[in-house]
Design a protein around this motif. Structure first.
Motif, PDB file in Angstrom:
ATOM      1  N   ALA B 113       2.389  -7.390 -32.946  1.00 56.17           N
ATOM      2  CA  ALA B 113       1.752  -8.293 -31.983  1.00 56.17           C
ATOM      3  C   ALA B 113       1.083  -9.451 -32.702  1.00 56.17           C
ATOM      4  N   SER B 114       0.615  -9.196 -33.926  1.00 53.89           N
ATOM      5  CA  SER B 114      -0.073 -10.253 -34.659  1.00 53.89           C
ATOM      6  C   SER B 114       0.894 -11.298 -35.205  1.00 53.89           C
ATOM      7  N   VAL B 115       2.099 -10.861 -35.645  1.00 54.11           N
ATOM      8  CA  VAL B 115       3.019 -11.828 -36.251  1.00 54.11           C
ATOM      9  C   VAL B 115       3.899 -12.528 -35.224  1.00 54.11           C
ATOM     10  N   CYS B 116       4.037 -11.972 -34.036  1.00 53.88           N
ATOM     11  CA  CYS B 116       4.919 -12.598 -33.038  1.00 53.88           C
ATOM     12  C   CYS B 116       4.417 -13.995 -32.698  1.00 53.88           C
TER      13      CYS B 116
END
Lengths: 383, 286
Positions: B113-116
């Motif tokens: 979720a953080s890198v998307c």
């Protein structure tokens, strides 16, 4: 339109075997890319445990790294005020612009849902390095287009927009440097999110710094390659004096990179991998010696810089060093299933690179890329 | 689009604001504390008999086709894939064995979720990490960044999407347990508050120290996960990697937080150098 025809210069186009091959490879690559949009990503060798292939490592990571010459040269000429290097600005900006177009094209082939790429504009995730890269690349491609537009305006003989762009040249250059600093380093940040995947010899908290420094070094080396290519293909004078001056800056940048990376290796204790694991150690040494240390020493020597073959070879080593580094950190020593690119992936990568050469050649052929005697006066007043 | 103009402006405003002002970010400790009440599951490998009822129930609920061979004969899938969100594997050692269940771990602070770049993956406060296909651009950064190798891709589709376990988020909203847990006949897979699950796990370890190794996998790994594991064999044998307690988003966030400073700092530096190197220009002209 009388001015337009006067400024349009048709150079003879060299149709040799090499050029024919480049056109064929370009056409093939483009067709395979179109084919990929019809049939999907199954023509690649990527898999669940190897979700990124050479399109990411070569076309994106290496391509954007090598395009860093555009902002570095612009900084040296406009900000650090080395007017002597002005003649190389236009081809360098053009190379940068083409590289970013190619990166965008590759991305359209690589993304699973390329039609959704505009989602970057409406769904923000400021935590994601890729979000930041996406925005910077979009903005910087626009900046490059504006920086390159005077060439088009000159060719068309449009005075008013030319004047406008000239007035905002410096703010544009500064903005270009700001955006490039961000996305060149953020390409490194992108890989810091993979601590359990990347081999310790390439994983580092300093990856953003490493990516930024190597991009500047290899980007400047790329200008040597451009000058050499246009000189050879168009019987243009190889501006040895200019590229020799520009490459004087490389040892500072790559030297700094070399020192930091070696220091980190020993401070963090990662040097044990050089002893324990032969393959990573071998490629690490090739990258650091052949791609960094040797070209740095070569560029330090004025005798090498002022010899045609010397400077071209040193430039090739530097560029190869960057490409090897990007491959090592984002593909070869990234954990995952065995991967070797499929014929389709290779065709697209090679084809798009050839397309870049074709675009570059077209610009040299039709546009006022290099100064000619009757333009000299204009250039002096500009700078 | 499920986004109206006001939401967009709000998001844009928040985005711009956070680029200029450093927003207070939650520490991993406070995220873990919040996760106490989030939804969680405990898989006790010593109770699992390998019946794969969970696997079938999952396929049934998510409408995933069976993985067949060329003759369209069903064999057991050997790895997670776009069509297999959960899987039971058997570790068959020299003198020990254990079943192990594979699926999304639903991290407390998930890397995916953080890198998307487009927020297609979302950590819901209730616990599940869910995927919004309509946002996805197909960059596959989530697949690369996941420390458990969970998001899978529809490689054969012309329009491929990410596929992974969604923790039956829709059932949970109705107060029902995930289908895999509901299907488990031996009680190897139980669900509830994360705090309660941890309590049960530690109680089982203290009461039967010979049955379990003293490690609840998922309690601290990459900042904690919603799926918790108990086992009698060490977790690396079960292909569960040894991971640091630092959440992956906490690695990248300091760099991302520095972005506005680097951006404007570089701008200031370049402007200063410009005025310094051009300080004599006026004089020359006169």
């Amino acid at each position: 339109m009388a001015t337009a025809s006067r400024n349009l210069r048709l150079r003879p186009y060299p149709v040799g075997l090499g050029m024919i091959l480049i056109w064929v490879a370009g056409a093939l690559g483009l067709s395979v890319a179109v084919y990929r949009w019809i049939v999907g990503l199954s023509i690649t060798n990527m898999s669940d445990n190897r979700p990124w292939g050479i399109w990411i490592s070569f076309d994106m990571m290496s391509g954007i790294g090598l395009a860093a010459g555009a902002f570095s040269v612009a900084a040296i000429v406009y900000i650090f005020n080395l007017k002597k290097l002005y003649p190389i600005v236009r081809p360098t900006i053009l190379t940068g612009f083409i590289s970013y177009i190619l990166a965008a094209l590759t991305l359209l082939a690589d993304l699973g849902l390329p039609a959704n790429i505009w989602h970057l504009i409406i769904y923000w995730n400021i935590h994601s390095p890729l979000f930041e890269i996406g925005w910077c690349v979009m903005a910087y491609t626009t900046v490059l287009l504006l920086e390159f537009s005077p060439v088009l305006f000159e060719a068309l003989g449009w005075k008013a927009p030319l004047e406008l762009i000239r007035r905002i040249t410096i703010p544009l250059v500064v903005l270009g440097i700001m955006l490039s600093t961000l996305h060149q380093s953020t390409l490194g940040t992108m890989l810091t999110a993979l601590p359990y995947r990347i081999h310790p010899l390439w994983y580092s908290p300093l990856l953003p710094v490493y990516f930024f420094l190597t991009a500047i070094g290899a980007g400047l080396a790329m200008t040597v390659f451009e000058s050499y290519h246009s000189a050879r293909t168009y019987q243009q004078k190889f501006e040895l004096d200019i590229v020799a001056t520009i490459t004087k800056w490389i040892p500072y940048v790559l030297g700094l990179y070399f020192v930091i990376r070696v220091a980190e290796l020993f401070i963090s204790g990662k040097y044990i991998y050089l002893v324990q694991e032969p393959w990573p150690a071998f490629l690490f040494l090739i990258e650091m010696m052949g791609g960094i240390l040797i070209p740095t020493l070569l560029f330090l020597d004025p005798k090498v810089r002022y010899s045609k073959s010397g400077i071209v070879w040193a430039a090739f080593l530097t560029m190869g060093g960057l490409i090897l580094n990007r491959f090592n950190s984002s593909l070869v020593f990234l954990n995952g299933d065995f991967y070797f690119p499929s014929a389709a992936e290779i065709a697209v990568s090679i084809g798009l690179t050839c397309l870049g050469i074709i675009m570059f050649d077209a610009a040299i052929r039709f546009l006022p890329m290099y100064k000619s005697p009757n333009q000299k006066k204009e250039l002096v007043t500009e700078s | 689009m499920e986004i109206n103009r006001r939401d967009f402006l709000k998001m844009a405003g928040a985005g711009m604001g956070s680029m200029i002002l450093p927003t207070p970010d939650k520490s991993s400790a406070s995220k873990l504390a919040e996760a106490e009440n989030a939804f969680s599951m405990l898989y006790d490998a010593t109770l699992c008999v390998g019946c794969r009822a969970c696997q079938t129930a999952c396929k049934d609920r998510a409408g995933l086709p069976p993985v067949t061979d060329e003759a369209r004969l069903y064999e057991m899938p050997t790895e997670l894939s776009a069509d297999t969100w959960t899987l039971i594997k058997l570790y068959n050692g020299e003198d020990d064995y254990s079943f192990v269940k594979k699926q999304c771990m639903h991290c407390v602070d998930p890397a995916c979720a953080s890198v998307c770049p487009v927020q297609a993956l979302e950590k819901t406060p209730e616990g599940p990490v869910v995927y919004h296909g309509y946002k996805c651009i197909g960059c596959r950064y989530c697949m690369t960044a996941c420390p458990f190798d969970i998001p899978k891709y529809e490689w054969d589709e012309v329009k491929p999407y990410i596929q992974k376990c969604d923790f039956c988020a829709d059932l949970q909203q109705e107060g029902l347990p995930p289908k895999c847990g509901a299907a488990c006949p031996t009680g190897a897979l139980i669900s509830g508050r994360r705090g309660d699950m941890l309590e049960i796990a530690h109680k089982r370890i203290t009461e039967n120290p010979d049955t379990y190794i003293d490690h609840v996998y998922g309690e601290h790994e990459v900042g904690g996960t919603s799926m918790l594991y108990l086992s009698k064999v060490s977790f690396d044998k079960l292909d569960y990697p040894k991971l640091d307690s630092k959440p992956i988003p906490e690695i990248t966030w300091p760099y991302m937080k520095a972005v506005p400073y680097v951006f404007f700092g570089m701008g200031g530096l370049m402007t200063a150098i410009y005025y310094f190197t051009h300080r004599n220009d006026k004089a020359k002209e006169e």
